[in-house]
Design a protein around this motif. Structure first.
Motif, PDB file in Angstrom:
ATOM      1  N   GLU A  60     -36.430  15.848  20.146  1.00 49.93           N
ATOM      2  CA  GLU A  60     -35.278  15.386  19.279  1.00 49.93           C
ATOM      3  C   GLU A  60     -34.548  16.583  18.480  1.00 49.93           C
ATOM      4  OE1 GLU A  60     -36.211  12.457  16.445  1.00 49.93           O
ATOM      5  OE2 GLU A  60     -36.565  10.877  18.044  1.00 49.93           O
ATOM      6  N   ASP A  61     -35.659  17.753  18.312  1.00 49.35           N
ATOM      7  CA  ASP A  61     -34.957  18.898  17.836  1.00 49.35           C
ATOM      8  C   ASP A  61     -34.219  19.776  18.708  1.00 49.35           C
ATOM      9  OD1 ASP A  61     -37.434  19.685  19.150  1.00 49.35           O
ATOM     10  OD2 ASP A  61     -37.477  21.532  18.178  1.00 49.35           O
ATOM     11  N   ILE A  62     -34.532  19.667  19.892  1.00 48.76           N
ATOM     12  CA  ILE A  62     -33.830  20.196  20.965  1.00 48.76           C
ATOM     13  C   ILE A  62     -32.436  19.531  21.091  1.00 48.76           C
ATOM     14  CG2 ILE A  62     -33.437  21.040  23.141  1.00 48.76           C
ATOM     15  CD1 ILE A  62     -36.290  21.692  23.232  1.00 48.76           C
ATOM     16  N   GLN A  63     -32.417  18.485  21.029  1.00 52.69           N
ATOM     17  CA  GLN A  63     -31.278  17.459  21.198  1.00 52.69           C
ATOM     18  C   GLN A  63     -30.472  17.716  20.053  1.00 52.69           C
ATOM     19  OE1 GLN A  63     -31.758  13.246  21.596  1.00 52.69           O
ATOM     20  NE2 GLN A  63     -33.674  13.407  22.760  1.00 52.69           N
ATOM     21  N   LYS A  64     -30.829  17.909  18.840  1.00 51.29           N
ATOM     22  CA  LYS A  64     -30.224  18.233  17.615  1.00 51.29           C
ATOM     23  C   LYS A  64     -29.616  19.471  17.720  1.00 51.29           C
ATOM     24  CE  LYS A  64     -30.460  18.066  12.773  1.00 51.29           C
ATOM     25  NZ  LYS A  64     -30.224  19.340  12.164  1.00 51.29           N
ATOM     26  N   ILE A  65     -30.285  20.551  18.045  1.00 45.85           N
ATOM     27  CA  ILE A  65     -29.768  21.931  18.236  1.00 45.85           C
ATOM     28  C   ILE A  65     -28.714  21.926  19.276  1.00 45.85           C
ATOM     29  CG2 ILE A  65     -30.361  24.107  19.168  1.00 45.85           C
ATOM     30  CD1 ILE A  65     -32.994  23.835  17.661  1.00 45.85           C
ATOM     31  N   LEU A  66     -29.059  21.417  20.433  1.00 45.00           N
ATOM     32  CA  LEU A  66     -27.806  21.330  21.501  1.00 45.00           C
ATOM     33  C   LEU A  66     -26.408  20.788  21.045  1.00 45.00           C
ATOM     34  CD1 LEU A  66     -29.878  20.470  24.633  1.00 45.00           C
ATOM     35  CD2 LEU A  66     -28.857  22.554  24.413  1.00 45.00           C
ATOM     36  N   SER A  67     -26.645  19.757  20.356  1.00 41.64           N
ATOM     37  CA  SER A  67     -25.330  18.863  19.729  1.00 41.64           C
ATOM     38  C   SER A  67     -24.715  19.828  18.638  1.00 41.64           C
ATOM     39  CB  SER A  67     -25.890  17.589  19.296  1.00 41.64           C
ATOM     40  OG  SER A  67     -26.238  16.847  20.447  1.00 41.64           O
ATOM     41  N   GLU A  68     -25.373  20.466  17.975  1.00 38.29           N
ATOM     42  CA  GLU A  68     -24.752  21.343  16.752  1.00 38.29           C
ATOM     43  C   GLU A  68     -24.351  22.715  17.271  1.00 38.29           C
ATOM     44  OE1 GLU A  68     -27.694  19.640  12.907  1.00 38.29           O
ATOM     45  OE2 GLU A  68     -28.114  21.659  13.965  1.00 38.29           O
ATOM     46  N   GLN A  69     -25.000  23.149  18.178  1.00 39.12           N
ATOM     47  CA  GLN A  69     -24.504  24.340  18.676  1.00 39.12           C
ATOM     48  C   GLN A  69     -23.433  24.234  19.627  1.00 39.12           C
ATOM     49  OE1 GLN A  69     -25.280  27.436  17.251  1.00 39.12           O
ATOM     50  NE2 GLN A  69     -26.296  26.204  15.992  1.00 39.12           N
ATOM     51  N   ALA A  70     -23.111  23.090  20.383  1.00 37.86           N
ATOM     52  CA  ALA A  70     -22.059  22.758  20.987  1.00 37.86           C
ATOM     53  C   ALA A  70     -20.711  22.757  19.991  1.00 37.86           C
ATOM     54  CB  ALA A  70     -22.196  21.507  21.850  1.00 37.86           C
ATOM     55  N   ILE A  71     -20.868  22.184  19.001  1.00 36.69           N
ATOM     56  CA  ILE A  71     -19.804  21.807  18.225  1.00 36.69           C
ATOM     57  C   ILE A  71     -19.613  23.342  17.513  1.00 36.69           C
ATOM     58  CG2 ILE A  71     -19.385  21.049  16.059  1.00 36.69           C
ATOM     59  CD1 ILE A  71     -20.861  18.542  16.685  1.00 36.69           C
ATOM     60  N   ALA A  72     -20.545  24.203  17.253  1.00 34.87           N
ATOM     61  CA  ALA A  72     -20.295  25.354  16.452  1.00 34.87           C
ATOM     62  C   ALA A  72     -19.572  26.370  17.397  1.00 34.87           C
ATOM     63  CB  ALA A  72     -21.823  26.053  16.124  1.00 34.87           C
ATOM     64  N   ALA A  73     -20.036  26.053  18.859  1.00 37.35           N
ATOM     65  CA  ALA A  73     -19.217  27.073  19.887  1.00 37.35           C
ATOM     66  C   ALA A  73     -17.864  26.572  19.884  1.00 37.35           C
ATOM     67  CB  ALA A  73     -19.926  26.843  21.337  1.00 37.35           C
ATOM     68  N   GLY A  74     -17.461  25.447  19.623  1.00 40.86           N
ATOM     69  CA  GLY A  74     -16.287  24.829  19.934  1.00 40.86           C
ATOM     70  C   GLY A  74     -15.285  25.577  18.650  1.00 40.86           C
ATOM     71  N   GLU A  75     -15.935  25.625  17.703  1.00 40.39           N
ATOM     72  CA  GLU A  75     -15.009  26.327  16.298  1.00 40.39           C
ATOM     73  C   GLU A  75     -15.032  27.610  16.594  1.00 40.39           C
ATOM     74  OE1 GLU A  75     -17.988  25.393  13.170  1.00 40.39           O
ATOM     75  OE2 GLU A  75     -17.258  23.270  13.212  1.00 40.39           O
ATOM     76  N   PHE A  76     -16.089  28.372  17.343  1.00 40.47           N
ATOM     77  CA  PHE A  76     -15.895  29.935  17.733  1.00 40.47           C
ATOM     78  C   PHE A  76     -14.904  30.040  18.616  1.00 40.47           C
ATOM     79  CE2 PHE A  76     -16.916  32.714  21.119  1.00 40.47           C
ATOM     80  CZ  PHE A  76     -16.775  33.889  20.406  1.00 40.47           C
ATOM     81  N   MET A  77     -14.729  29.007  19.333  1.00 44.57           N
ATOM     82  CA  MET A  77     -13.621  29.196  20.631  1.00 44.57           C
ATOM     83  C   MET A  77     -12.023  28.838  20.175  1.00 44.57           C
ATOM     84  SD  MET A  77     -13.537  27.724  24.479  1.00 44.57           S
ATOM     85  CE  MET A  77     -11.754  27.508  25.370  1.00 44.57           C
ATOM     86  N   THR A  78     -11.968  27.900  19.316  1.00 44.66           N
ATOM     87  CA  THR A  78     -10.833  27.374  18.759  1.00 44.66           C
ATOM     88  C   THR A  78     -10.289  28.674  17.722  1.00 44.66           C
ATOM     89  OG1 THR A  78     -11.524  25.286  18.767  1.00 44.66           O
ATOM     90  CG2 THR A  78      -9.554  25.751  16.989  1.00 44.66           C
TER      91      THR A  78
END
Length: 332
Positions: free
Chosen positions: A256-274
């Motif tokens: 579960e902790d890895i699922q959470k990290i993957l989801s949160e960092q995918a969103i954070a990378a989207g903010e970076f790319m935007t």
């Protein structure tokens, strides 16, 4: 001499046993995931993927590692999607057009001239509508949508001539991906949409299979399409967003902790790319101009908007009132 040799051998055996034990422990603890995409490793999307993978590896203390395959090294988009959907440990880049094959309502998020300010897309991502779409996608297609907030860029038209209004594009063969929204949009403009995989666009333009193509500036540059066509018209007809997807069955096997990290960092990378896309357009214009490209900024956007407004009525599989709901969210 014999004692020294035995001592050396013993040390070597112990070192080998320790290394084997450590390797076995690491293999038991690690999750190696491939990330495949079809665009160039020189484009912002690749930078965002590198940012995502670096952050996840650091935050999981190396329990998750990635191999990144740009330039369609794992295959075309459909081929990579098929591997992912079959349950392979693969993350890939997706968009509303692909997702609409499984949950039709996703298609509205990729429509023409949907918003003026790309940052308004965050309103949709934060909505109950989006959350419901994600749940439906997981339930109906075994796809876990990690993020969809990666601004891929405003898409512009590349051809031999300046395109300033719909009359200029009438009858032209224009490359589109195998995506109903693209086809309907270019048909509404009066063009003749012709479906080609991205990897075939360069040769398609060179051979005259299509007269024009459209994409964000980094993609036009990364694919070197400026070598075959020299005029880009800043139509901005789509403000495209992408994101990361993974097989939901495989995703559910991760801690579960890895699922959470993957989801949160995918969103954070989207903010970076935007942020990257919104601050770099003039830089891409300069790069393309250095390659001999001429830019047409004299575009009648209102005329294109009027021509493409009917596109939102062309999808009977959408939930009734969907476009009005999206408009209400964006205009709030």
């Amino acid at each position: 001499m014999l004692k020294t040799t035995r001592r050396t051998l013993a040390k070597g055996v112990l070192a080998a046993l320790f290394a084997a034990s450590a390797s076995a422990t690491a293999l038991a603890a690690d999750y190696e995931i491939r990330i495949g995409h079809v665009t160039s490793d020189k484009e912002p999307v690749h930078q965002a993927i590198e940012q995502f993978s670096k952050n996840v590896e650091e935050m999981t203390d190396g329990r998750v590692t990635f191999q990144i395959f740009p330039n369609a090294q794992l295959g075309s988009n459909p081929e990579v999607y098929e591997q992912m959907r079959a349950g392979a440990p693969i993350i890939t880049v997706s968009d509303p057009g692909y997702l609409s094959d499984f949950v039709a309502d996703f298609g509205v998020l990729g429509g023409p001239y949907l918003m003026e300010d790309p940052r308004d897309f965050s309103k949709l991502i934060a909505s109950d509508l989006y959350a419901d779409m994600k749940d439906s996608l997981r339930a109906e297609s075994d796809i876990e949508l990690l993020s969809l907030n990666w601004l891929f860029g405003s898409r512009h038209m590349l051809s031999d001539k300046a395109i300033s209004n719909p009359e200029d594009i009438a009858g032209m063969t224009f490359r589109t991906p195998p995506n109903a929204m693209w086809v309907e949009t270019f048909d509404a403009m009066g063009a003749r949409p012709t479906q080609l995989a991205w990897a075939e666009v360069y040769s398609g333009l060179s051979a005259g299979v299509v007269e024009g193509a459209e994409a964000p500036l980094p993609s036009l540059y990364g694919a070197k399409l400026y070598e075959v066509k020299k005029t880009i018209s800043l139509t901005g007809h789509f403000k495209g967003f992408t994101g990361l997807v993974i097989n939901s069955g495989y995703f559910s096997t991760l801690p579960e902790d890895i699922q959470k990290i993957l989801s949160e960092q995918a969103i954070a990378a989207g903010e970076f790319m935007t942020d990257l896309m919104l601050t770099s357009e003039e830089e891409w214009i300069e790069k393309l101009e250095a390659e001999g490209v001429t830019f047409n900024r004299d575009v009648d956007v209102a005329a294109f908007q009027e021509k493409t407004a009917e596109v939102y009525t062309k999808f009977p599989d959408w939930t009734p009132g969907l476009y009005d709901e999206v408009r209400a969210i964006l205009d709030n």
